[in-house]
Design a protein around this motif. Sequence first.
Motif, PDB file in Angstrom:
ATOM      1  N   GLN A 188       0.827  -1.212   0.000  1.00  0.00           N
ATOM      2  CA  GLN A 188       0.000   0.000   0.000  1.00  0.00           C
ATOM      3  C   GLN A 188       0.855   1.254   0.000  1.00  0.00           C
ATOM      4  N   LEU A 189       1.950   1.212   0.772  1.00  0.00           N
ATOM      5  CA  LEU A 189       2.850   2.374   0.812  1.00  0.00           C
ATOM      6  C   LEU A 189       3.439   2.626  -0.574  1.00  0.00           C
ATOM      7  N   ALA A 190       3.696   1.513  -1.302  1.00  0.00           N
ATOM      8  CA  ALA A 190       4.301   1.630  -2.629  1.00  0.00           C
ATOM      9  C   ALA A 190       3.404   2.433  -3.565  1.00  0.00           C
ATOM     10  N   GLU A 191       2.095   2.392  -3.331  1.00  0.00           N
ATOM     11  CA  GLU A 191       1.156   3.065  -4.237  1.00  0.00           C
ATOM     12  C   GLU A 191       1.186   4.581  -4.123  1.00  0.00           C
ATOM     13  N   ILE A 192       1.709   5.086  -3.005  1.00  0.00           N
ATOM     14  CA  ILE A 192       1.684   6.538  -2.802  1.00  0.00           C
ATOM     15  C   ILE A 192       2.612   7.247  -3.778  1.00  0.00           C
ATOM     16  N   GLY A 193       3.663   6.530  -4.218  1.00  0.00           N
ATOM     17  CA  GLY A 193       4.550   7.149  -5.197  1.00  0.00           C
ATOM     18  C   GLY A 193       5.672   7.953  -4.578  1.00  0.00           C
ATOM     19  N   ILE A 194       6.098   7.565  -3.387  1.00  0.00           N
ATOM     20  CA  ILE A 194       7.252   8.204  -2.743  1.00  0.00           C
ATOM     21  C   ILE A 194       8.375   7.173  -2.724  1.00  0.00           C
ATOM     22  N   PRO A 195       9.633   7.584  -3.023  1.00  0.00           N
ATOM     23  CA  PRO A 195      10.732   6.618  -2.977  1.00  0.00           C
ATOM     24  C   PRO A 195      10.775   5.905  -1.626  1.00  0.00           C
ATOM     25  N   ALA A 211      -9.556  -1.676 -14.541  1.00  0.00           N
ATOM     26  CA  ALA A 211     -10.482  -0.721 -13.931  1.00  0.00           C
ATOM     27  C   ALA A 211      -9.709   0.434 -13.295  1.00  0.00           C
ATOM     28  N   LEU A 212      -8.606   0.107 -12.601  1.00  0.00           N
ATOM     29  CA  LEU A 212      -7.808   1.147 -11.955  1.00  0.00           C
ATOM     30  C   LEU A 212      -7.218   2.106 -12.987  1.00  0.00           C
ATOM     31  N   ARG A 213      -6.775   1.540 -14.132  1.00  0.00           N
ATOM     32  CA  ARG A 213      -6.210   2.403 -15.185  1.00  0.00           C
ATOM     33  C   ARG A 213      -7.258   3.391 -15.686  1.00  0.00           C
ATOM     34  N   LYS A 214      -8.478   2.885 -15.868  1.00  0.00           N
ATOM     35  CA  LYS A 214      -9.555   3.768 -16.345  1.00  0.00           C
ATOM     36  C   LYS A 214      -9.822   4.880 -15.332  1.00  0.00           C
ATOM     37  N   ILE A 215      -9.861   4.498 -14.054  1.00  0.00           N
ATOM     38  CA  ILE A 215     -10.118   5.501 -13.005  1.00  0.00           C
ATOM     39  C   ILE A 215      -8.992   6.530 -12.980  1.00  0.00           C
ATOM     40  N   MET A 216      -7.763   6.042 -13.139  1.00  0.00           N
ATOM     41  CA  MET A 216      -6.616   6.950 -13.126  1.00  0.00           C
ATOM     42  C   MET A 216      -6.712   7.959 -14.259  1.00  0.00           C
ATOM     43  N   ASP A 217      -7.129   7.494 -15.450  1.00  0.00           N
ATOM     44  CA  ASP A 217      -7.281   8.408 -16.587  1.00  0.00           C
ATOM     45  C   ASP A 217      -8.310   9.482 -16.279  1.00  0.00           C
ATOM     46  N   ALA A 274      -9.372  10.503 -13.373  1.00  0.00           N
ATOM     47  CA  ALA A 274      -8.918  11.399 -12.310  1.00  0.00           C
ATOM     48  C   ALA A 274      -7.880  12.380 -12.850  1.00  0.00           C
ATOM     49  N   ALA A 275      -7.007  11.890 -13.725  1.00  0.00           N
ATOM     50  CA  ALA A 275      -5.973  12.759 -14.293  1.00  0.00           C
ATOM     51  C   ALA A 275      -6.625  13.888 -15.085  1.00  0.00           C
ATOM     52  N   LYS A 276      -7.664  13.532 -15.855  1.00  0.00           N
ATOM     53  CA  LYS A 276      -8.360  14.568 -16.633  1.00  0.00           C
ATOM     54  C   LYS A 276      -9.019  15.585 -15.706  1.00  0.00           C
ATOM     55  N   ALA A 277      -9.461  15.099 -14.527  1.00  0.00           N
ATOM     56  CA  ALA A 277     -10.106  16.008 -13.569  1.00  0.00           C
ATOM     57  C   ALA A 277      -9.077  16.757 -12.729  1.00  0.00           C
ATOM     58  N   GLY A 278      -7.790  16.544 -13.021  1.00  0.00           N
ATOM     59  CA  GLY A 278      -6.762  17.367 -12.385  1.00  0.00           C
ATOM     60  C   GLY A 278      -6.059  16.751 -11.192  1.00  0.00           C
ATOM     61  N   ILE A 279      -6.223  15.432 -10.962  1.00  0.00           N
ATOM     62  CA  ILE A 279      -5.505  14.789  -9.866  1.00  0.00           C
ATOM     63  C   ILE A 279      -4.119  14.397 -10.393  1.00  0.00           C
ATOM     64  N   ALA A 280      -3.092  15.128  -9.957  1.00  0.00           N
ATOM     65  CA  ALA A 280      -1.776  14.909 -10.552  1.00  0.00           C
ATOM     66  C   ALA A 280      -0.888  14.032  -9.675  1.00  0.00           C
ATOM     67  N   GLU A 281      -1.024  14.169  -8.353  1.00  0.00           N
ATOM     68  CA  GLU A 281      -0.088  13.480  -7.472  1.00  0.00           C
ATOM     69  C   GLU A 281      -0.673  12.175  -6.927  1.00  0.00           C
ATOM     70  N   SER A 282       0.224  11.229  -6.621  1.00  0.00           N
ATOM     71  CA  SER A 282      -0.164   9.919  -6.104  1.00  0.00           C
ATOM     72  C   SER A 282      -1.357   9.331  -6.861  1.00  0.00           C
ATOM     73  N   PRO A 283      -1.289   9.284  -8.214  1.00  0.00           N
ATOM     74  CA  PRO A 283      -2.471   8.853  -8.979  1.00  0.00           C
ATOM     75  C   PRO A 283      -2.925   7.438  -8.640  1.00  0.00           C
ATOM     76  N   ARG A 284      -1.936   6.530  -8.420  1.00  0.00           N
ATOM     77  CA  ARG A 284      -2.346   5.154  -8.183  1.00  0.00           C
ATOM     78  C   ARG A 284      -2.993   5.010  -6.807  1.00  0.00           C
ATOM     79  N   PHE A 285      -2.447   5.696  -5.818  1.00  0.00           N
ATOM     80  CA  PHE A 285      -3.043   5.662  -4.488  1.00  0.00           C
ATOM     81  C   PHE A 285      -4.503   6.119  -4.560  1.00  0.00           C
ATOM     82  N   VAL A 340      -6.828   3.593  -6.317  1.00  0.00           N
ATOM     83  CA  VAL A 340      -7.200   2.454  -5.471  1.00  0.00           C
ATOM     84  C   VAL A 340      -8.230   2.897  -4.440  1.00  0.00           C
ATOM     85  N   LYS A 341      -8.006   4.067  -3.831  1.00  0.00           N
ATOM     86  CA  LYS A 341      -8.935   4.542  -2.805  1.00  0.00           C
ATOM     87  C   LYS A 341     -10.307   4.849  -3.397  1.00  0.00           C
ATOM     88  N   LEU A 342     -10.321   5.437  -4.609  1.00  0.00           N
ATOM     89  CA  LEU A 342     -11.609   5.688  -5.258  1.00  0.00           C
ATOM     90  C   LEU A 342     -12.307   4.368  -5.543  1.00  0.00           C
TER      91      LEU A 342
END
Lengths: 76, 663
Positions: free
Chosen positions: B101-108, B181-187, B189-200, B203-205
């Motif tokens: 789960q921590l890996a999904e946040i996108g922090i080294p 499904a997650l890829r679709k949600i990410m797309d 969200a990205a269009k709606a302006g969610i830029a950071e921690s997209p995968r996190f 998954v939460k959405l």
Amino acid sequence: MTLNDAPLGKALTVLKLSGDGPLKRRIMDMGITKGAEITVRKAAPLGDPIEVTVRGYELSLRRADAANIEVSEKPE
Amino acid sequence: MEAKIALAGNPNSGKTTVFNALTGGRGHVGNWPGVTVEKKDGAVKGHPGIIIEDLPGIYSLSPYTPEEIVSRGYLINEKPDVIINIVDASNLERNLYLTTQLAEIGIPMVIALNMTDVVEKTGDVIDYGKLSEELGAPVFGICAVNGRDLRLALLADKAIEMKGKNPPKAEGCFSEKTEAALRKIMDLAAKAGIAESPRFYAVKLFERDKEIKLSLPPEVSEEIEKIIQACEKELDDDSESIITVERYDRIAEIMKKCVKLNDAGGLSASDKIDRVVTHRVLALPIFALVMFFVYFVSISAVGAWLTDWVNDSLFGEIIPGAVSGFLASVNTAEWLNSLILDGIVAGVGAVLGFLPQMFVLFFCLAALEDCGYMARIAFIMDRIFRKFGLSGKSFIPMLVGTGCGVPGIMASRTIESPADRRMTITTTTFMPCSAKLPIIALISGAFFGDSALVPSSAYFLGVASIIISGVALKQTRLFAGEASPFIMELPAYHMPRIGGALRVAGERAVSFAKRAGTFITLATVIVWFLSGYGFDLKPAEVDSSILAFIGRGAAPLFRPAGFGSWQAVVASITGLMAKENVVGTMGVLYPGDSLASAMTPRAAYAFLVFNLLCAPCVAAMSAIAKEMNSKKWTAFAIGYQCAFAYAAAVIVYRLGAIFGGGI
């Protein structure tokens, strides 16, 4: 059968979790998910809660919550 | 160089030990899940610009416990440069659940496999290289208990080096359908302006996490809901379960690739200990023995010896002697002498006298926590205590409370559910503490011919009050709601670390002593002034003091309980400074044998009941304030205690009239 009335020391497989919300999520987070292997170790001296082994560690939960977890005995 | 590093991991993963080792600083080492609820940070040894934040121990990034919400909030909003994920190598499967789960946040991230010594003993073999490959992050084996482990320095260096590097690989954790499904949600969200921690966020959405508050346009939310529902239908489960199950499936796969389990079998030492300690028949006697030992050592033996010394010698002779000598030498005014000696030194001394007992007690509790027995206490006692809205661990505060309420209240810190903890704090001082024993002796001697029934009834009263309060308060809105889930890890036993336990005991004692310097000083000065001065602001005897005036005003209130005399009220108020003061004040206000004729035995007993149950001394009230950490809850606890004491006194007095005849 449910985890509440499962025999002690037998390898079991989790079939289904009923209920919802935080409690169910917490049970799943702790590793009791569909398909997981689980063994009831013992009951507390006063009969409740119980101790189980799941994913290689010991977890205790109350009988009322264990009744929401459906299990079957693992074939030998 | 500057960097922010977050330390994240499961409870009992040794996270705090790593924190202490890396910072060379202070921290709390414990075995009870959720011990580090407070945030804690410190600079890395030798790197003043590198700050480590010790996050609370958590099992998951789900939104249900305060610890999880705090950790999530920190990782998402504060954006540390690097995460060090502490993993209990002897409990790899469940610990990796958080890692993925921590890996999904996108922090080294750097993964530190702790407790490698335990793994070596069991004979399991972990392939670090392979594990690092699967998780897409560097993996280190460490043994934090051994503070000299050189790999700890390597870990710190690696973490600093990871700043600005790639975050771990998180894709491919779930089944192809879920990933799609997650890829679709990410797309979306990205269009709606969610830029950071997209995968996190994806998954939460997907999990329909209620704590995630993204301002998505309604049509996007609808679109996402459709994607989730389609996926749920296809996989025949709810989205939260899909994520959890598939995550654990992925971990099982990693385990298979990277870990060779030693199947030699046999019981581990921890299993053997547990067999005896939680044995059907032996568990309760062993528990009683452990409790007796803790109580004996901290309250009766070492603690009492030290406390007596502090009270009788240090604050009884040495300090007053030195202070009065000093005051005489600088020739201060008499009122100032009295303020300093009778007010501050006496009052603060009475409080600081508890410190040695508290220190010894906290040391014992920290050792119990650290070795893993505390979790078993909850396991053994849960059945009894949850009926009264308390936790299995409430037993310790109550037992300790029979010695002194202050450490008793502070011992409630090991209870992790806030509702259980508040209930325990509110009711612990109902147990008669050692300072209340003189009051019991006074009433018993003056009115009941030293009957042994009086002291034993006091303990019975304490237990009954706790049970009644537990059952009654549970019905109210304040404490109602879902019973706190009792799903608790029973950590493996290990030898307690003396250094860690000493550190915990020291920290708690110091934090209490600091309080004694402020709140308690103020309260004791107020009581000193009220009882020593009249309205003309001139020194006065107690019976012409401001306090006596207040007592006369408040006395009618206590008429229903039979002890509506101003003397009794004044004695109760001076009892707030220290309970044994009740006896001293009664002695002054009822000289000689006049007490026995001043009230009827049943009024005297009602007076005793009131003083046993009402607001405790300022030291204990200050402990309540500290542990509640909320003005509202502190006021509630003290108000409730007073109201309950009043009601109990009235009831006892009235019942006494019915059953006891005219006594």
